[in-house]
Design an enzyme around this catalytic site. Sequence first.
Site, mmCIF file in Angstrom:
data_model
loop_
_atom_site.group_PDB
_atom_site.id
_atom_site.type_symbol
_atom_site.label_atom_id
_atom_site.label_comp_id
_atom_site.label_asym_id
_atom_site.label_seq_id
_atom_site.Cartn_x
_atom_site.Cartn_y
_atom_site.Cartn_z
ATOM 1 N N GLY A 12 4.770 72.710 -32.059
ATOM 2 C CA GLY A 12 5.440 71.551 -32.649
ATOM 3 C C GLY A 12 6.165 71.812 -33.956
ATOM 4 O O GLY A 12 6.381 70.881 -34.743
ATOM 5 N N SER A 13 6.608 73.063 -34.169
ATOM 6 C CA SER A 13 7.285 73.319 -35.450
ATOM 7 C C SER A 13 8.672 72.681 -35.499
ATOM 8 O O SER A 13 9.125 72.278 -36.576
ATOM 9 C CB SER A 13 7.358 74.816 -35.747
ATOM 10 O OG SER A 13 8.273 75.455 -34.899
ATOM 11 N N ASN A 14 9.355 72.573 -34.370
ATOM 12 C CA ASN A 14 10.652 71.877 -34.380
ATOM 13 C C ASN A 14 10.453 70.391 -34.632
ATOM 14 O O ASN A 14 11.215 69.777 -35.391
ATOM 15 C CB ASN A 14 11.406 72.119 -33.070
ATOM 16 C CG ASN A 14 12.154 73.433 -33.093
ATOM 17 O OD1 ASN A 14 13.174 73.568 -33.763
ATOM 18 N ND2 ASN A 14 11.627 74.429 -32.389
ATOM 19 N N MET A 89 7.303 71.910 -22.214
ATOM 20 C CA MET A 89 7.328 72.908 -21.146
ATOM 21 C C MET A 89 7.223 72.280 -19.765
ATOM 22 O O MET A 89 6.375 72.671 -18.970
ATOM 23 C CB MET A 89 6.174 73.895 -21.351
ATOM 24 C CG MET A 89 6.183 74.575 -22.701
ATOM 25 S SD MET A 89 7.642 75.592 -22.944
ATOM 26 C CE MET A 89 7.203 76.975 -21.902
ATOM 27 N N ARG A 90 8.061 71.334 -19.492
ATOM 28 C CA ARG A 90 8.016 70.716 -18.175
ATOM 29 C C ARG A 90 9.418 70.258 -17.811
ATOM 30 O O ARG A 90 10.109 69.655 -18.642
ATOM 31 C CB ARG A 90 7.055 69.529 -18.207
ATOM 32 C CG ARG A 90 6.523 69.186 -16.858
ATOM 33 C CD ARG A 90 5.370 68.234 -16.956
ATOM 34 N NE ARG A 90 5.271 67.482 -15.723
ATOM 35 C CZ ARG A 90 4.369 67.725 -14.776
ATOM 36 N NH1 ARG A 90 3.491 68.689 -14.940
ATOM 37 N NH2 ARG A 90 4.341 66.994 -13.686
ATOM 38 N N LEU A 91 9.780 70.565 -16.569
ATOM 39 C CA LEU A 91 11.112 70.214 -16.106
ATOM 40 C C LEU A 91 11.171 68.720 -15.827
ATOM 41 O O LEU A 91 10.284 68.174 -15.183
ATOM 42 C CB LEU A 91 11.364 71.014 -14.822
ATOM 43 C CG LEU A 91 12.786 71.367 -14.462
ATOM 44 C CD1 LEU A 91 13.498 72.095 -15.594
ATOM 45 C CD2 LEU A 91 12.778 72.238 -13.217
ATOM 46 N N ASN A 106 17.703 68.985 -25.998
ATOM 47 C CA ASN A 106 16.695 70.046 -26.000
ATOM 48 C C ASN A 106 17.161 71.185 -26.901
ATOM 49 O O ASN A 106 18.356 71.346 -27.125
ATOM 50 C CB ASN A 106 16.516 70.580 -24.567
ATOM 51 C CG ASN A 106 15.509 71.708 -24.477
ATOM 52 O OD1 ASN A 106 14.414 71.627 -25.056
ATOM 53 N ND2 ASN A 106 15.853 72.767 -23.758
ATOM 54 N N HIS A 108 16.836 75.414 -27.298
ATOM 55 C CA HIS A 108 16.445 76.627 -26.566
ATOM 56 C C HIS A 108 16.714 77.842 -27.455
ATOM 57 O O HIS A 108 17.773 77.917 -28.086
ATOM 58 C CB HIS A 108 17.242 76.719 -25.257
ATOM 59 C CG HIS A 108 16.876 77.912 -24.445
ATOM 60 N ND1 HIS A 108 15.715 77.962 -23.690
ATOM 61 C CD2 HIS A 108 17.479 79.119 -24.305
ATOM 62 C CE1 HIS A 108 15.636 79.149 -23.107
ATOM 63 N NE2 HIS A 108 16.695 79.868 -23.460
HETATM 64 C C1 GRF Z 1 11.034 76.855 -29.545
HETATM 65 O O1 GRF Z 1 11.370 78.212 -29.622
HETATM 66 C C2 GRF Z 1 12.049 76.105 -28.712
HETATM 67 O O2 GRF Z 1 13.350 76.597 -28.827
HETATM 68 C C3 GRF Z 1 11.543 76.318 -27.310
HETATM 69 O O3 GRF Z 1 10.135 76.258 -27.437
HETATM 70 C C4 GRF Z 1 9.755 76.637 -28.760
HETATM 71 C C5 GRF Z 1 8.943 75.510 -29.311
HETATM 72 O O4 GRF Z 1 8.403 75.804 -30.580
HETATM 73 N N1 GRF Z 1 12.112 75.339 -26.400
HETATM 74 P P1 GRF Z 1 7.767 74.632 -31.428
HETATM 75 O O5 GRF Z 1 6.695 73.971 -30.572
HETATM 76 O O6 GRF Z 1 8.851 73.670 -31.819
HETATM 77 O O7 GRF Z 1 7.166 75.310 -32.628
#
Ligand code: GRF
Length: 188
Positions: A12-14, A89-91, A106, A108
């Site tokens: 969850g860092s983003n 992590m789910r489509l 999203n 990536h």
């Molecule tokens: C990130 O690298 C993002 O680009 C990818 O999954 C990772 C999630 O990291 N989709 P976080 O949970 O936000 O730390």
Amino acid sequence: MKKLGILISGRGSNFEAIARAVQDGRLQAQIAVVISNRPEAKGLETARAMGLQAVSLPSKGVERSAYDRQLVQVLRQNNVDLVCLAGFMRLLTPVMIQAFAGRIINIHPSLLPAFPGLDAQKQAFDYGVKITGCTVHYVIEEMDAGPILRQAAVPVLPNDTVDDLSKRILAAEHQLYVETLQDVLTKI
Ligand code: GRF
């Protein structure tokens, strides 16, 4: 104030970067709800510690469309305007894509369309590219596809390990996601 729904599965860092930007006024939005499909996600604890609504919605063993119906319900209950996937992590199925048409984004960790899928940083490292980066894009049914909103380039340095590179990309992600949201939120 536009309302964000943030979907996570782990660290969850983003999400946290977005939440900090909201807290200190760099992002004019409200985080209405943080949802994780994995109950043990660290991001849920972070959300709770920040006083945000954190919902655990386990996806294990749940059929994909049925799961998305639950997601739509929670997001609608919270009047979410924009859905941000942040390590979710789910489509998604058409149930979600159609319910929030043009309102799901999203991040990536590569310069799409290069290196979609899992371990994008390692894929780029192993390929030997000298520049990689991260991409924020609209979500469509196909994984890691959909119109690109913004990208940031990140160099691969001579003595990098995959871990060094991943950390450099992650720092770029945090900045890119916030900047992209600032932009997208003025348009919805
Ligand atoms: C990130 O690298 C993002 O680009 C990818 O999954 C990772 C999630 O990291 N989709 P976080 O949970 O936000 O730390």
